[in-house]
Write a protein that holds these residues in place. Sequence first.
Motif, PDB file in Angstrom:
ATOM      1  N   TYR A   1       1.144 -14.442  -4.784  1.00 16.36           N
ATOM      2  CA  TYR A   1       1.176 -14.435  -6.255  1.00 16.36           C
ATOM      3  C   TYR A   1      -0.240 -14.589  -6.808  1.00 16.36           C
ATOM      4  CZ  TYR A   1       6.304 -15.292  -6.640  1.00 16.36           C
ATOM      5  OH  TYR A   1       7.674 -15.218  -6.603  1.00 16.36           O
TER       6      TYR A   1
ATOM      7  N   LEU B   1       8.415 -20.620  -8.613  1.00 11.69           N
ATOM      8  CA  LEU B   1       8.620 -20.280  -7.206  1.00 11.69           C
ATOM      9  C   LEU B   1       9.664 -21.192  -6.577  1.00 11.69           C
ATOM     10  CD1 LEU B   1       7.709 -18.685  -4.655  1.00 11.69           C
ATOM     11  CD2 LEU B   1       6.008 -20.490  -4.315  1.00 11.69           C
TER      12      LEU B   1
ATOM     13  N   ASP C   1      13.153 -20.428  -7.915  1.00 11.63           N
ATOM     14  CA  ASP C   1      13.700 -19.219  -7.282  1.00 11.63           C
ATOM     15  C   ASP C   1      14.203 -19.531  -5.876  1.00 11.63           C
ATOM     16  OD1 ASP C   1      13.118 -17.668  -9.506  1.00 11.63           O
ATOM     17  OD2 ASP C   1      11.306 -16.780  -8.634  1.00 11.63           O
ATOM     18  N   TYR C   2      13.422 -20.288  -5.125  1.00  9.64           N
ATOM     19  CA  TYR C   2      13.803 -20.649  -3.757  1.00  9.64           C
ATOM     20  C   TYR C   2      15.072 -21.507  -3.747  1.00  9.64           C
ATOM     21  CZ  TYR C   2      13.906 -23.296   0.551  1.00  9.64           C
ATOM     22  OH  TYR C   2      14.335 -23.901   1.705  1.00  9.64           O
TER      23      TYR C   2
ATOM     24  N   ASN D   1      17.411 -17.248  -4.773  1.00  6.10           N
ATOM     25  CA  ASN D   1      17.075 -15.962  -5.372  1.00  6.10           C
ATOM     26  C   ASN D   1      15.718 -15.416  -4.956  1.00  6.10           C
ATOM     27  OD1 ASN D   1      19.495 -15.854  -6.777  1.00  6.10           O
ATOM     28  ND2 ASN D   1      18.659 -17.014  -8.490  1.00  6.10           N
ATOM     29  N   LEU D   2      15.076 -16.053  -3.986  1.00  6.02           N
ATOM     30  CA  LEU D   2      13.761 -15.612  -3.533  1.00  6.02           C
ATOM     31  C   LEU D   2      13.894 -14.970  -2.158  1.00  6.02           C
ATOM     32  CD1 LEU D   2      10.650 -15.493  -3.855  1.00  6.02           C
ATOM     33  CD2 LEU D   2      10.573 -17.755  -2.758  1.00  6.02           C
TER      34      LEU D   2
ATOM     35  N   ALA E   1       7.357 -10.277  -1.536  1.00 10.67           N
ATOM     36  CA  ALA E   1       8.421 -11.155  -2.027  1.00 10.67           C
ATOM     37  C   ALA E   1       9.022 -10.548  -3.287  1.00 10.67           C
ATOM     38  CB  ALA E   1       7.879 -12.548  -2.324  1.00 10.67           C
TER      39      ALA E   1
ATOM     40  N   SER F   1      12.019 -11.826  -6.384  1.00 10.42           N
ATOM     41  CA  SER F   1      13.023 -12.739  -6.914  1.00 10.42           C
ATOM     42  C   SER F   1      14.043 -11.922  -7.677  1.00 10.42           C
ATOM     43  CB  SER F   1      12.382 -13.766  -7.859  1.00 10.42           C
ATOM     44  OG  SER F   1      11.486 -14.582  -7.146  1.00 10.42           O
TER      45      SER F   1
ATOM     46  N   ARG G   1       9.282 -10.843 -10.500  1.00 10.64           N
ATOM     47  CA  ARG G   1       8.216 -11.234  -9.591  1.00 10.64           C
ATOM     48  C   ARG G   1       8.233 -10.452  -8.279  1.00 10.64           C
ATOM     49  NH1 ARG G   1      10.106 -14.777 -12.692  1.00 10.64           N
ATOM     50  NH2 ARG G   1      11.749 -15.582 -11.356  1.00 10.64           N
TER      51      ARG G   1
END
Length: 112
Positions: A20, A41, A44-45, A49-50, A62, A64, A89
């Motif tokens: 990122y 981040l 999302d994790y 959803n990551l 990566a 999301s 992202r």
Amino acid sequence: MELLLRLAKESELDTVMSIYDDARGYEGCVWNEYYPDREILISDYESGNLYVYVSGDTVIGAISVEIDEEIRGFDCLKVNDGTQISFARVVIAKKYLNQGYAKKMVSELLSV
């Protein structure tokens, strides 16, 4: 190179954050020093959803995803389980840019 798209592991979060950070300098990237941040981040994790695109132990990208009821009916944004998603992202590590990996990553996600 054999590639695999899968949910991110906690041990990979620093690597994704580094990708990122690098992306902020990519031509055309609208991300700034505040977005995306570590809080996003981790969210999302933790929400599952990551996703990371990996070759062996190397994270090359990566993405999301967010479940989005507002896009119901757009079959092009539907994964095989019928869930409507939107992308957020999407990023590829600098070393792997301009090789079609983002397109492959998105296509693979839609075929899950």
